[in-house]
Design an enzyme around this catalytic site. Structure first.
Site, mmCIF file in Angstrom:
data_model
loop_
_atom_site.group_PDB
_atom_site.id
_atom_site.type_symbol
_atom_site.label_atom_id
_atom_site.label_comp_id
_atom_site.label_asym_id
_atom_site.label_seq_id
_atom_site.Cartn_x
_atom_site.Cartn_y
_atom_site.Cartn_z
ATOM 1 C CD GLU A 52 -1.327 -0.312 3.645
ATOM 2 O OE1 GLU A 52 -2.418 -0.878 3.431
ATOM 3 O OE2 GLU A 52 -1.018 0.177 4.738
ATOM 4 C CB CYS B 124 3.667 7.213 2.800
ATOM 5 S SG CYS B 124 4.394 6.066 3.945
ATOM 6 C CB CYS C 112 8.262 -5.403 8.185
ATOM 7 S SG CYS C 112 9.888 -4.765 8.662
ATOM 8 C CB CYS D 227 8.471 -3.089 15.381
ATOM 9 S SG CYS D 227 10.110 -2.669 14.774
ATOM 10 C CB CYS E 153 5.117 -1.974 13.509
ATOM 11 S SG CYS E 153 5.004 -1.820 11.722
ATOM 12 C CB CYS F 199 -1.970 2.749 6.763
ATOM 13 S SG CYS F 199 -0.804 2.081 7.921
#
Ligand code: SAH
Ligand code: SF4
Length: 351
Positions: A90, A103, A110, A114, A117, A332
């Protein structure tokens, strides 16, 4: 079908040559794809019709299908792109002080994981290529009025899904394409990273004019490792690399500090961050945690402001980002937060 986004003008000239066409055709292709932002060969009206037909049969301009466009009250638009064989990525477009901030994601999911996140919690599903990254920018600009993208006032921030420095080559290559093919200035581009020392130093050599943002989030190794479970290097090593980066580039670095209630928002945390960063050419963006369905909470607004104030008292430039883009399943939260933080940093720089 092979797609052409991601190829440089030079590569498109070579492609033209391989089709017994003059090099000019490659340059025309590049102009249509990267400057005019068209997504089909049919729109490339100064190419001979027969060539357009041949290209249409053999290649695609872009790789992804846009599968969702959502817009929130405050003009934040999120695009969901499906890359065949890879998955969904996205990108987000938002107006910011007379400019358009876009962005982009560098990975699907990922690998860093984290704790706070949404991307990190969704696992890792693959790297995006330089072409895929540039395609996100082009998609976000599809409705733009400008005839030439280089004329549009665009900021590109690498703050979407994924860790750019774990997909380093494609990240740098995409930056080169944004700069040389699309005419976006290096200083209008920001890369955010959890900070891999070797890559930070390399980035100073490769792209010294691009803005660098480091996700710090905690002043101690113990706490930082708790928040950033994988690829988290000791704070001392991270900051040594950042100092080298600043010495090499003479550029101010941004630090991002996601504030989580009861975890990293204490007075002693602020003081420690102050001690670490006081003498550095830097700015800290303090960002209240954006709810992503975990047990974490953002501190009360007052406490966030107090944390920021403490940093300033410690002699560190710091800004608390304003909340924006509410109502927003449409956008987001994470991406929005980062873009806003970037916006703030710029305001501070202008002041
Ligand atoms: N992987 C890179 C870039 C993508 S994340 C990085 O971590 O820097 C971009 C930023 O969004 C990071 O600073 C990250 O800490 C922040 N972020 C992630 N989840 C968030 C959340 N739930 N609330 C606020 N910021 C968040
Ligand atoms: Fe990856 Fe950045 Fe999310 Fe951490 S904050 S999981 S590094 S995208």
């Amino acid at each position: 079908m092979e797609c052409l986004i991601g190829k440089s003008t030079e590569q498109l000239e070579q492609l033209a040559a391989s089709m017994q066409q003059p090099a000019l055709r490659g340059r025309q292709l590049a102009r249509w794809m990267y400057r005019r932002g068209v997504s089909s060969f049919d729109e490339m009206t100064d190419l001979p019709k027969s060539l357009r037909a041949t290209l249409t049969n053999s290649f695609a301009v872009r790789a992804a299908t846009v599968v969702g466009v959502t817009r929130s009250d405050d003009e934040v638009t999120k695009f969901a792109l499906r890359f065949p064989g890879l998955g969904y990525a996205e990108c987000v477009r938002m107006p910011s002080r007379g400019r358009t901030a876009i962005c982009v994601s560098t990975q699907i999911g990922c690998p860093v994981g984290c704790a706070f996140c949404a991307s990190g919690q969704s696992g890792f599903h693959g790297n995006l290529t330089a072409g895929h990254i540039v395609e996100q920018v082009l998609t976000a600009l599809d409705s733009s009025d400008d005839d030439d993208i280089a004329q549009a006032s665009v900021n590109v921030v690498y703050m979407g899904m994924g860790e750019p420095f774990l997909n380093y080559e494609h990240t740098v290559r995409s930056i080169r394409l944004l700069r040389t093919e699309m005419g976006i200035g290096a200083r209008s581009i920001t890369v955010s990273t959890i900070g891999l020392p070797k890559r930070i130093r390399q980035f100073a050599e490769d792209e010294p004019q691009v803005n660098l943002a480091i996700s710090l989030h905690a002043p101690t190794d113990k706490l930082r490792r708790q928040l950033i479970p994988r690829r988290c290097c000791p704070v001392r090593e991270l900051l040594a690399a950042v100092r080298d980066y600043i010495a090499l580039t003479n550029r101010r670095v941004s630090f991002e500090y996601v504030l989580i209630a009861g975890l990293n928002d204490g007075r002693s945390d602020a003081r420690r961050v102050g001690e670490l960063l006081r003498d550095m050419l830097c700015h800290v963006n303090v960002i209240p945690y954006n709810a992503t369905g975990t047990d974490f909470r953002a501190p009360m607004r007052q406490r966030c402001a107090a944390f920021c104030e403490l940093l300033r008292q410690e002699g560190v430039n710091a800004t608390l980002r304003a909340s924006r883009g509410r109502g927003a399943e449409a956008a987001c939260g994470q991406l929005r937060a980062r873009m806003e933080a970037e916006d703030r940093a710029e305001s501070a720089e202008d002041a």
